[in-house]
Design an enzyme around this catalytic site. Structure first.
Site, mmCIF file in Angstrom:
data_model
loop_
_atom_site.group_PDB
_atom_site.id
_atom_site.type_symbol
_atom_site.label_atom_id
_atom_site.label_comp_id
_atom_site.label_asym_id
_atom_site.label_seq_id
_atom_site.Cartn_x
_atom_site.Cartn_y
_atom_site.Cartn_z
ATOM 1 N N GLY A 137 0.818 -1.211 0.000
ATOM 2 C CA GLY A 137 0.000 0.000 0.000
ATOM 3 C C GLY A 137 0.850 1.258 0.000
ATOM 4 O O GLY A 137 0.513 2.250 -0.662
ATOM 5 N N THR A 138 1.944 1.233 0.741
ATOM 6 C CA THR A 138 2.813 2.417 0.815
ATOM 7 C C THR A 138 3.336 2.770 -0.578
ATOM 8 O O THR A 138 3.328 3.936 -0.985
ATOM 9 C CB THR A 138 3.994 2.145 1.773
ATOM 10 O OG1 THR A 138 3.449 1.886 3.067
ATOM 11 C CG2 THR A 138 4.946 3.318 1.838
ATOM 12 N N ASN A 147 -7.436 4.823 8.976
ATOM 13 C CA ASN A 147 -6.931 3.607 9.627
ATOM 14 C C ASN A 147 -6.917 3.716 11.141
ATOM 15 O O ASN A 147 -6.919 2.711 11.830
ATOM 16 C CB ASN A 147 -5.522 3.289 9.118
ATOM 17 C CG ASN A 147 -4.600 4.482 9.158
ATOM 18 O OD1 ASN A 147 -4.867 5.494 8.520
ATOM 19 N ND2 ASN A 147 -3.538 4.395 9.916
ATOM 20 N N GLN A 151 -7.826 0.629 3.789
ATOM 21 C CA GLN A 151 -8.684 0.107 4.863
ATOM 22 C C GLN A 151 -10.128 -0.111 4.397
ATOM 23 O O GLN A 151 -10.907 -0.771 5.087
ATOM 24 C CB GLN A 151 -8.676 1.053 6.076
ATOM 25 C CG GLN A 151 -7.311 1.191 6.745
ATOM 26 C CD GLN A 151 -6.858 -0.071 7.492
ATOM 27 O OE1 GLN A 151 -7.638 -0.999 7.741
ATOM 28 N NE2 GLN A 151 -5.578 -0.125 7.839
ATOM 29 N N SER A 196 -3.883 -2.578 -0.420
ATOM 30 C CA SER A 196 -2.838 -3.397 0.199
ATOM 31 C C SER A 196 -3.407 -4.777 0.524
ATOM 32 O O SER A 196 -4.499 -4.886 1.098
ATOM 33 C CB SER A 196 -2.358 -2.706 1.478
ATOM 34 O OG SER A 196 -1.470 -3.549 2.174
ATOM 35 N N ALA A 197 -2.649 -5.829 0.178
ATOM 36 C CA ALA A 197 -3.174 -7.195 0.305
ATOM 37 C C ALA A 197 -3.295 -7.668 1.748
ATOM 38 O O ALA A 197 -4.249 -8.362 2.100
ATOM 39 C CB ALA A 197 -2.265 -8.158 -0.473
ATOM 40 N N THR A 214 10.585 -7.646 -12.156
ATOM 41 C CA THR A 214 9.882 -8.925 -12.330
ATOM 42 C C THR A 214 8.749 -9.030 -11.317
ATOM 43 O O THR A 214 8.941 -8.757 -10.131
ATOM 44 C CB THR A 214 10.869 -10.098 -12.179
ATOM 45 O OG1 THR A 214 11.903 -9.907 -13.149
ATOM 46 C CG2 THR A 214 10.188 -11.430 -12.403
ATOM 47 N N CYS A 236 6.061 5.536 17.476
ATOM 48 C CA CYS A 236 7.157 5.632 18.429
ATOM 49 C C CYS A 236 8.441 5.873 17.645
ATOM 50 O O CYS A 236 8.815 5.059 16.810
ATOM 51 C CB CYS A 236 7.256 4.331 19.190
ATOM 52 S SG CYS A 236 8.180 4.502 20.692
HETATM 53 N N1 PLP Z 1 -2.660 3.309 3.891
HETATM 54 C C1 PLP Z 1 -3.377 2.975 4.971
HETATM 55 C C2 PLP Z 1 -4.665 3.666 5.228
HETATM 56 C C3 PLP Z 1 -2.923 1.972 5.834
HETATM 57 O O1 PLP Z 1 -3.645 1.652 6.902
HETATM 58 C C4 PLP Z 1 -1.695 1.338 5.536
HETATM 59 C C5 PLP Z 1 -1.145 0.314 6.453
HETATM 60 O O2 PLP Z 1 -1.197 0.462 7.663
HETATM 61 C C6 PLP Z 1 -0.994 1.727 4.391
HETATM 62 C C7 PLP Z 1 -1.507 2.716 3.588
HETATM 63 C C8 PLP Z 1 0.324 1.096 4.020
HETATM 64 O O3 PLP Z 1 0.125 -0.180 3.480
HETATM 65 P P1 PLP Z 1 1.329 -1.241 3.473
HETATM 66 O O4 PLP Z 1 1.477 -1.733 4.874
HETATM 67 O O5 PLP Z 1 0.867 -2.330 2.551
HETATM 68 O O6 PLP Z 1 2.535 -0.553 2.965
#
Ligand code: PLP
Length: 376
Positions: free
Chosen positions: A71-72, A146, A174, A194-195, A232, A320
């Site tokens: 997701g990031t 989140n 989310q 995000s999976a 890949t 943290c």
């Molecule tokens: N965006 C949201 C709203 C999330 O809650 C998260 C993960 O906590 C992410 C992005 C990041 O996803 P990933 O952990 O797959 O990098």
């Protein structure tokens, strides 16, 4: 006492069906999808199938799906991809974005607009007019938060951005599997997924890129993922994600009712026992599986460690760093008092959560709260 995992919003356990689908692609079938021989063609067919199946879950065309490393990366591709496509243009995002968006917007270096949020945790649509007038390269607002679970007015934002001819990105990490995420209903240009939030593998994600949306890549190399994510492909990961997303979507309606009931049971029991308890974003429409609660004045570490000792896994709303607990930027943006923000924990529920788990978590929270009170 059996351990209780209530941190699904951090990571949901890998579903057995997902593992079963991934294993043959990790083991015997080792071809590179770009190779022309039979091994390569089999890998390509599996990747194509994963793309088609994932696209179908959100009603997209398979060519609109770019698989990423989580997701990031999907959020970064959306933000930097647009910043690079429109150099010098401002960027806009809400004040409650995940750091994957917030930090990307900051790091992009151009002028940045932050859309404010109300005390209920919902982004204020009135601020959009001023932002759109500045012709940003992208407006980014998450589908559901989140930390608090507050669902955002994405439909309205997407429609107004589309009308103004401005690209709209929503972090749907989310929302997937919890809310209806259909690209025909919400005219967003970009959506990040995000999976591992839906029972798929960690380190796998996707970006939906609506046809015609101009986007520059973050990485340079081969032509994989239409040049937007060279390298890949993780065929097993893509298949695992597709299966997890399908299962989550199939079960969504029933799970939504069940999890809302469990979340309400948790909140009602805690409220009844602790009158000063705060439930963040309570008046807002919320995800069925997230309860963000605060015991004003209680230190977060005491709460988290206390619950951990009781065998209950939850998350904090803070990050943290170098030994110092930073207050949550989400709660700060909502105007939550620092001593309330500091006493916040997030319970997030999922497929294996039972009523007995909730009752155990309530008992554990009350025991920890009692100990904190005694110490004070
Ligand atoms: N965006 C949201 C709203 C999330 O809650 C998260 C993960 O906590 C992410 C992005 C990041 O996803 P990933 O952990 O797959 O990098």
């Amino acid at each position: 006492m059996h351990p209780v995992y209530l941190d699904y919003a951090a990571t949901a356990p890998l579903r057995p069906e997902v593992l079963d689908a991934m294993l043959p692609l990790l083991g015997g079938d080792h071809g590179n999808p770009s190779s022309v021989h039979a091994w390569g063609r089999r890998a390509r067919a599996a990747l194509d199938e994963a793309r088609e199946r994932f696209a179908a879950v959100i009603g997209a065309h398979p060519a609109e799906i770019v698989f990423t490393r989580g997701g990031t990366e999907a959020d970064n591709l959306a933000v930097f991809g647009r910043a690079r496509a429109r150099p010098g243009a401002p960027l806009a995002c809400s004040a409650i974005e995940h750091r994957a968006v917030l930090e990307a917007v900051r790091a992009a270096g151009g002028p940045a607009h932050l859309l404010p949020v109300g005390p209920d945790g919902v982004v204020d649509p009135d601020a959009l007019d001023t932002v759109l007038a500045g012709r940003p390269a992208v407006v980014s607002m998450m589908w559901a938060n989140n930390e608090t679970g507050a669902v955002q007015p994405v439909e309205q934002f997407a429609a107004r951005c589309a009308e103004a001819g401005v690209v709209f990105h929503a972090d749907a990490v989310q929302a997937l599997g919890k809310l209806s995420v259909r690209v025909k209903q919400v005219p967003a240009h970009l959506l990040a997924f995000s999976a591992h939030k839906v029972g798929g593998p960690r380190g796998v994600g996707a970006l939906f890129v609506r046809r015609g949306t101009e986007l520059a890549p973050l990485l340079y190399g081969g032509a994989q993922e239409r040049g937007l994510r060279p390298g890949t492909e993780d065929v097993a990961g893509a298949m695992g994600f597709a299966i997890a997303a399908e299962l989550a979507e199939t079960e969504r309606a029933a799970e939504s009712v069940r999890l809302t009931g469990l979340r309400d049971r948790l909140e009602a029991a805690l409220r009844a026992a602790i009158p000063e308890l705060v439930v963040h974003a309570a008046p807002a429409p919320r995800l069925p599986n997230v309860a963000s609660v605060a015991l004003p004045g209680a230190g977060q570490e005491m709460l988290l460690l206390g619950l951990d000792l009781e065998g209950v896994a939850v998350s904090s709303g803070s990050a943290c760093s170098s030994g110092a607990v930073r207050p949550s930027h989400v709660l700060e943006a909502m105007g939550v008092a620092p001593e309330t923000a500091a006493g916040t924990v997030r319970f997030s529920l999922g497929a294996a959560t039972s009523a007995a788990d909730i009752d155990r978590a309530v008992a554990a929270f009350l025991a920890v709260a009692e100990r904190i009170r005694a110490l004070a």
